[in-house]
Design a protein around this motif. Structure first.
Motif, mmCIF file in Angstrom:
data_model
loop_
_atom_site.group_PDB
_atom_site.id
_atom_site.type_symbol
_atom_site.label_atom_id
_atom_site.label_comp_id
_atom_site.label_asym_id
_atom_site.label_seq_id
_atom_site.Cartn_x
_atom_site.Cartn_y
_atom_site.Cartn_z
ATOM 1 N N GLU A 191 0.891 -0.857 -0.064
ATOM 2 C CA GLU A 191 0.473 0.083 -0.185
ATOM 3 C C GLU A 191 0.920 1.419 0.037
ATOM 4 O O GLU A 191 0.449 2.584 -0.494
ATOM 5 N N MET A 192 2.052 1.481 0.689
ATOM 6 C CA MET A 192 2.788 2.958 0.894
ATOM 7 C C MET A 192 3.128 2.745 -0.451
ATOM 8 O O MET A 192 3.490 3.900 -0.482
ATOM 9 N N ALA A 193 3.595 2.033 -1.194
ATOM 10 C CA ALA A 193 4.446 1.732 -2.492
ATOM 11 C C ALA A 193 3.310 2.373 -3.395
ATOM 12 O O ALA A 193 3.993 3.710 -4.764
ATOM 13 N N ARG A 194 1.679 2.009 -3.386
ATOM 14 C CA ARG A 194 1.030 2.825 -4.298
ATOM 15 C C ARG A 194 -0.165 4.094 -3.865
ATOM 16 O O ARG A 194 0.427 4.631 -5.292
ATOM 17 N N TYR A 195 0.369 3.900 -2.771
ATOM 18 C CA TYR A 195 -0.023 5.824 -2.248
ATOM 19 C C TYR A 195 1.216 6.331 -2.752
ATOM 20 O O TYR A 195 1.056 7.818 -3.214
ATOM 21 N N GLY A 196 2.382 6.434 -2.599
ATOM 22 C CA GLY A 196 3.465 6.957 -2.936
ATOM 23 C C GLY A 196 2.911 7.495 -4.087
ATOM 24 O O GLY A 196 3.892 8.473 -4.324
ATOM 25 N N THR A 197 2.831 6.295 -5.206
ATOM 26 C CA THR A 197 3.030 6.989 -6.620
ATOM 27 C C THR A 197 1.503 7.400 -6.901
ATOM 28 O O THR A 197 1.784 8.424 -7.915
ATOM 29 N N ALA A 228 -0.686 12.669 -8.226
ATOM 30 C CA ALA A 228 -1.684 13.401 -7.963
ATOM 31 C C ALA A 228 -1.002 14.990 -8.297
ATOM 32 O O ALA A 228 -1.926 16.150 -8.914
ATOM 33 N N GLY A 229 0.185 14.892 -7.715
ATOM 34 C CA GLY A 229 1.060 16.702 -7.924
ATOM 35 C C GLY A 229 0.979 17.110 -9.345
ATOM 36 O O GLY A 229 0.335 17.898 -9.954
ATOM 37 N N GLN A 230 1.267 16.054 -10.454
ATOM 38 C CA GLN A 230 1.651 15.936 -11.274
ATOM 39 C C GLN A 230 0.186 16.567 -12.237
ATOM 40 O O GLN A 230 0.899 17.622 -13.337
ATOM 41 N N LEU A 231 -0.902 16.117 -11.910
ATOM 42 C CA LEU A 231 -1.782 16.179 -12.328
ATOM 43 C C LEU A 231 -2.873 17.281 -11.508
ATOM 44 O O LEU A 231 -3.641 17.871 -12.132
ATOM 45 N N ASN A 232 -1.634 18.534 -11.130
ATOM 46 C CA ASN A 232 -2.356 19.082 -10.563
ATOM 47 C C ASN A 232 -3.822 18.898 -10.038
ATOM 48 O O ASN A 232 -4.673 19.675 -9.784
ATOM 49 N N LEU A 233 -3.405 18.071 -8.752
ATOM 50 C CA LEU A 233 -4.641 17.519 -7.766
ATOM 51 C C LEU A 233 -4.612 17.442 -6.612
ATOM 52 O O LEU A 233 -4.063 16.346 -5.647
ATOM 53 N N PRO A 234 -3.809 19.282 -5.958
ATOM 54 C CA PRO A 234 -3.684 19.480 -4.709
ATOM 55 C C PRO A 234 -4.689 18.351 -3.467
ATOM 56 O O PRO A 234 -3.758 17.542 -2.850
ATOM 57 N N LYS A 235 -5.785 18.578 -4.152
ATOM 58 C CA LYS A 235 -7.069 17.833 -2.750
ATOM 59 C C LYS A 235 -6.783 16.655 -3.086
ATOM 60 O O LYS A 235 -6.478 15.852 -1.603
ATOM 61 N N ALA A 236 -6.650 15.823 -3.865
ATOM 62 C CA ALA A 236 -6.359 14.298 -4.150
ATOM 63 C C ALA A 236 -5.551 13.994 -3.469
ATOM 64 O O ALA A 236 -4.673 13.165 -2.756
ATOM 65 N N ALA A 237 -4.321 14.704 -3.803
ATOM 66 C CA ALA A 237 -2.797 14.423 -2.958
ATOM 67 C C ALA A 237 -2.673 14.250 -1.636
ATOM 68 O O ALA A 237 -2.108 13.517 -0.201
ATOM 69 N N LYS A 238 -3.370 15.063 -1.429
ATOM 70 C CA LYS A 238 -3.471 15.433 0.504
ATOM 71 C C LYS A 238 -4.094 14.219 1.766
ATOM 72 O O LYS A 238 -3.594 13.435 2.136
ATOM 73 N N LEU A 239 -4.842 14.106 0.578
ATOM 74 C CA LEU A 239 -5.930 12.967 0.618
ATOM 75 C C LEU A 239 -5.626 11.292 0.477
ATOM 76 O O LEU A 239 -4.991 10.543 1.864
ATOM 77 N N LEU A 240 -4.506 10.997 -0.170
ATOM 78 C CA LEU A 240 -3.381 9.799 -0.467
ATOM 79 C C LEU A 240 -2.770 9.847 0.821
ATOM 80 O O LEU A 240 -2.117 9.142 1.461
ATOM 81 N N GLU A 241 -2.370 11.589 0.636
ATOM 82 C CA GLU A 241 -1.118 11.007 1.524
ATOM 83 C C GLU A 241 -1.687 10.601 3.038
ATOM 84 O O GLU A 241 -0.901 10.510 3.905
#
Ligand SMILES: [Fe+2]
Length: 160
Positions: A110-116, A121-134
């Motif tokens: 799971e750590m590997a998958r969330y890291g990716t 999400a950062g590349q795709l300019n989805l900062p809110k999604a990135a935060k939840l995934l973080e």
């Protein structure tokens, strides 16, 4: 799949499937565990997993896609390994050491998958999604660390 966005959606579905499989596996692992701390760790990660699934649903909403999983062979294999331990361990000590190892394999996956997912999400300019995934990633890391602590303190010694 044509672009990073397609890959992101695919991986999100994959992780969504994985978390739901883990949600089903954790109570069985908690039941099989003998060491109280290990049982508790599996139980509390089970309730964390519910929250993680909700966060993934929020990410699906953000990208306006239905929250749907796709069968993930990797997690099927890891859950199968945990099942093997439960069927084949002949002493409570071996059971707990085996369950711990299986649990950590799941966390690392799971750590590997969330890291990716966070990077994409950062590349795709989805900062809110990135935060939840973080937030999910932090919980997985903590769960992994707790399992390591339990292994070093108690379980592996007993199984030796
Ligand atoms: Fe998780």
């Amino acid at each position: 799949m044509k672009d990073l966005n397609d890959l992101f959606v695919h991986l999100l579905k994959d992780v969504y499937y994985a978390e739901r499989q883990i949600l089903k596996a954790l109570p069985k692992m908690a039941k099989a565990a003998g060491t109280a701390e290990l049982k508790k760790a599996f139980e509390s990660h089970r309730s964390e997993t519910e929250g993680q699934i909700e966060r993934l649903q929020q990410v699906f909403e953000m990208i306006e896609k239905p929250a749907r999983g796709i069968k993930c062979e990797a997690i099927e294999g890891l859950v199968e390994e945990a099942k093997e331990v439960m069927e084949e361990a002949e002493t409570p000590e071996v059971m707990d050491a085996g369950l711990l190892a299986a649990g950590q394999a799941v966390e690392h996956y799971e750590m590997a998958r969330y890291g990716t997912l966070i990077a994409w999400a950062g590349q795709l300019n989805l900062p809110k999604a990135a935060k939840l995934l973080e937030q999910n990633l932090v919980e997985e890391k903590n769960a992994d660390k707790l399992l390591s602590d339990i292994a070093l303190r108690a379980v592996n010694k007993k199984a030796a």
